[in-house]
Each structure stands twice: as structure tokens, then as C-alpha cells.
Design a protein around this motif. Sequence first.
Motif, short mmCIF file in Angstrom:
data_model
loop_
_atom_site.label_atom_id
_atom_site.label_comp_id
_atom_site.label_asym_id
_atom_site.label_seq_id
_atom_site.Cartn_x
_atom_site.Cartn_y
_atom_site.Cartn_z
N ARG A 53 0.16 -94.77 24.49
CA ARG A 53 -0.38 -96.22 24.69
C ARG A 53 -1.30 -96.91 24.52
N ASP A 54 -2.37 -97.60 24.70
CA ASP A 54 -3.84 -98.25 24.94
C ASP A 54 -3.62 -98.13 23.19
N SER A 55 -2.80 -97.12 22.27
CA SER A 55 -3.98 -97.19 21.09
C SER A 55 -3.97 -98.11 20.05
N HIS A 56 -4.66 -98.58 18.89
CA HIS A 56 -4.88 -99.46 18.18
C HIS A 56 -3.24 -99.22 17.04
N LEU A 57 -2.55 -99.80 16.67
CA LEU A 57 -1.93 -100.56 15.71
C LEU A 57 -2.37 -100.19 14.58
N TYR A 58 -3.22 -101.27 14.55
CA TYR A 58 -4.38 -101.91 13.44
C TYR A 58 -5.37 -102.94 14.37
N ARG A 59 -6.22 -102.84 13.46
CA ARG A 59 -7.70 -104.13 14.01
C ARG A 59 -8.11 -105.51 13.09
N ILE A 117 8.81 -102.95 15.90
CA ILE A 117 9.36 -101.59 17.05
C ILE A 117 10.84 -101.31 17.34
N ARG A 118 10.52 -99.75 17.41
CA ARG A 118 11.61 -99.44 17.71
C ARG A 118 11.53 -98.90 19.15
N LEU A 119 10.75 -98.57 19.04
CA LEU A 119 10.49 -98.56 20.87
C LEU A 119 9.07 -99.13 21.25
N GLY A 120 9.00 -98.83 22.88
CA GLY A 120 7.95 -99.66 23.49
C GLY A 120 7.79 -101.19 23.17
N HIS A 121 6.00 -101.66 23.76
CA HIS A 121 5.47 -102.50 24.14
C HIS A 121 4.49 -102.86 23.17
N PHE A 122 4.32 -103.92 23.03
CA PHE A 122 2.55 -104.09 21.85
C PHE A 122 1.93 -105.16 23.16
N SER A 149 -9.58 -100.06 12.91
CA SER A 149 -8.81 -99.22 11.85
C SER A 149 -8.17 -98.75 12.64
N ALA A 150 -6.88 -98.46 11.92
CA ALA A 150 -5.86 -98.39 12.74
C ALA A 150 -6.11 -96.65 13.07
N GLN A 151 -5.76 -96.05 13.96
CA GLN A 151 -6.20 -94.66 14.44
C GLN A 151 -4.69 -93.89 13.75
N PRO A 152 -5.25 -92.81 12.20
CA PRO A 152 -4.56 -92.47 11.44
C PRO A 152 -3.44 -91.64 12.19
N ALA A 153 -1.95 -91.53 12.33
CA ALA A 153 -1.24 -90.39 12.73
C ALA A 153 -1.02 -88.84 11.58
N PRO A 154 -0.14 -88.76 12.69
CA PRO A 154 -0.08 -87.22 11.50
C PRO A 154 0.58 -87.65 10.29
N ALA A 155 -0.07 -86.65 8.93
CA ALA A 155 0.72 -87.29 8.22
C ALA A 155 2.01 -86.58 7.70
N SER A 156 3.38 -87.48 7.35
CA SER A 156 4.31 -86.91 6.93
C SER A 156 4.90 -87.21 5.67
N LEU A 157 5.79 -86.19 5.20
CA LEU A 157 6.06 -87.10 3.95
C LEU A 157 7.81 -87.59 4.19
N SER A 158 7.83 -88.67 3.13
CA SER A 158 9.17 -89.80 3.34
C SER A 158 10.04 -88.94 2.52
N LYS A 159 11.00 -88.72 3.29
CA LYS A 159 13.00 -88.36 2.46
C LYS A 159 13.40 -89.24 2.12
N PRO A 160 13.93 -88.98 0.91
CA PRO A 160 15.02 -90.36 0.63
C PRO A 160 15.89 -89.91 1.78
N ALA A 161 17.09 -91.49 1.64
CA ALA A 161 17.68 -91.14 2.43
C ALA A 161 18.58 -90.69 2.76
N ALA A 162 19.10 -90.49 1.82
CA ALA A 162 20.27 -88.63 1.80
C ALA A 162 19.71 -87.99 2.70
N GLU A 163 18.43 -87.07 2.90
CA GLU A 163 18.30 -86.45 3.35
C GLU A 163 17.84 -86.96 4.91
N GLN A 164 17.30 -88.16 5.43
CA GLN A 164 17.44 -88.25 6.87
C GLN A 164 17.85 -88.25 7.43
#
Length: 264
Positions: free
Chosen positions: A68-74, A85-90, A13-28
Motif C-alpha cells: 500500500r502507498d508504494s509505486h509500481l512505476y514512476r 492487476i491480479r489483486l488490489g487497487h491502484f 522509479s519503481a521500487q524493486p521487488a525481491p528477485a525471483s526466478l521465472s519457472k517454465p509453465a510445467a513447473e509452475q
Amino acid sequence: MTQYTAAASDLTSAQPAPASLSKPAAEQDASSRCGSCSMHQLCLPTGLGEADMARLDRIIGRRRKVARDSHLYRVGDPFTNLYAIRLGHFKTMQIHPNGDQQVTGFQMAGELLGMDAISTERHQCNAVALEDSEVCEIPFSRLEGLFVEMPALLHHFHRMMSQEITREQGVMLLLGNMRAEQRFAAFLTNLSSRYSARGYSPAAFQLRMTREEIGNYLGLTIESISRLLSKFKKQGWIKVNNRELELLDQPTLKAVAAGTRSCG
């Protein structure tokens, strides 16, 4: 072997990341948009206009950091997102009935993770970060909606799935019919091609995976990987310092991978 090297270079089971709100493209922030990402030419089809890019920006859920060494999903996790993938290796791994793990691939920036779950709606492998990494979450249900509006995006997605199938077929060939030296040479030339496609040096790079992980992927022992590194170094084909690797004779390595040259 030639098919494997060429196909892989197009390229996984994926390890949850901190919650974040998606912004409209104009506000990103401009740097968070698809068009500003240095990897967008690998993730996305060429020739998309500003309107199409804005549509994509609106469906991207969030950027997610994976330590590093954390699961994105299981294995068995429900399928909701694809991950660019934007940065890094899996690495991806499957679990044998006896509990042993088999490395099935190494993925890097500009590649998609999660396509294994599209048909079953459950992930069929584990995805683990080899270093501190970052992915863009792409809700698949929303992406499917865009396919109707953007045929070029659907065609590109089919192309990526086809490349993944070809890559898996290449791995089966790699593990089934090739000598150990061919497997390792193919692995090195594959990495070289993929780094080159991302604008990095094709001849000098750092191995993000351990020798044990490489051996597991190639069906070889860690001792065999160490011996092959020493043999290739003695032949003058590579230079190695811990995980820093330099390919000194790429034409010969490609010939070894193709089976037209041996280590002697």
C-alpha cells in the motif's frame, strides 16, 4: 455521459521487488497459471486453447507484490513490462509543471497498467497501490512476439487500448461539461459496473480511495465530495459508513449521471 459509463464499465522509479526466478509453465504451481486466475476472463480473450494459455504462462515474468502507498512505476521510468492487476487497487497520477499531482484513474483487478509507455518507452504517469496489491509482470517484447502467433490476443489488446482511449475521452467530458452531482453519480455507477463485471456486488462495496483522491480525480474539493455524500444519503440514494458504501437506488444514480435527474 452514457458513453462514458458504458465504456468505463468494460474496463486502468519503481521500487524493486525481491528477485525471483521465472519457472517454465510445467513447473509452475497450478494456481499461478493464467488459466487458473479468477481474473483471466477480463485480462485475456475468450476461447484460448490450452496450447495458447501455455504460451502465455511461459512469458509471464513473475507475480509482484506492491505494498500500500508504494509505486509500481514512476514518471520517466523505462518501459519493459505491462502489469495485469491480479489483486488490489491502484491509482495513476500525472505531475503538473508546478509539481501538483492529478489523479487520472483508478484501476482494479483484471485491468492492465503500463500502456501509457508503449509509444515513448517511458512511463508518463505514476502508478501507486491503494492497498496491498499483486500484479503479474508481462514483458512487452515477448508479448509482441506472441501477437504474431495469436491474432486473437492482438485483437484483444487493441480492444483494451481502444477502451482506454474511450475512457480518457469520457473523463474529459466528465470534467468539462458536467455538474458536480453528475460527476459523482457517474463515478459511483462506474465503480458499480466494474465490480459487477468481476463477480462482486454492484450495490455494496468499499471505497479504496480517499475522498481527497476522489475529489482530485473529479476536479472537486474534498468538501464538495463530503457534501455530495451527505446529499445523496439524505435523498435515500446511498448508505455510507466511513468507506463502506451501499447504492440504494441505482436507477436514479444513473439518471443523475446522465443529466436527466437532479438532486433537487
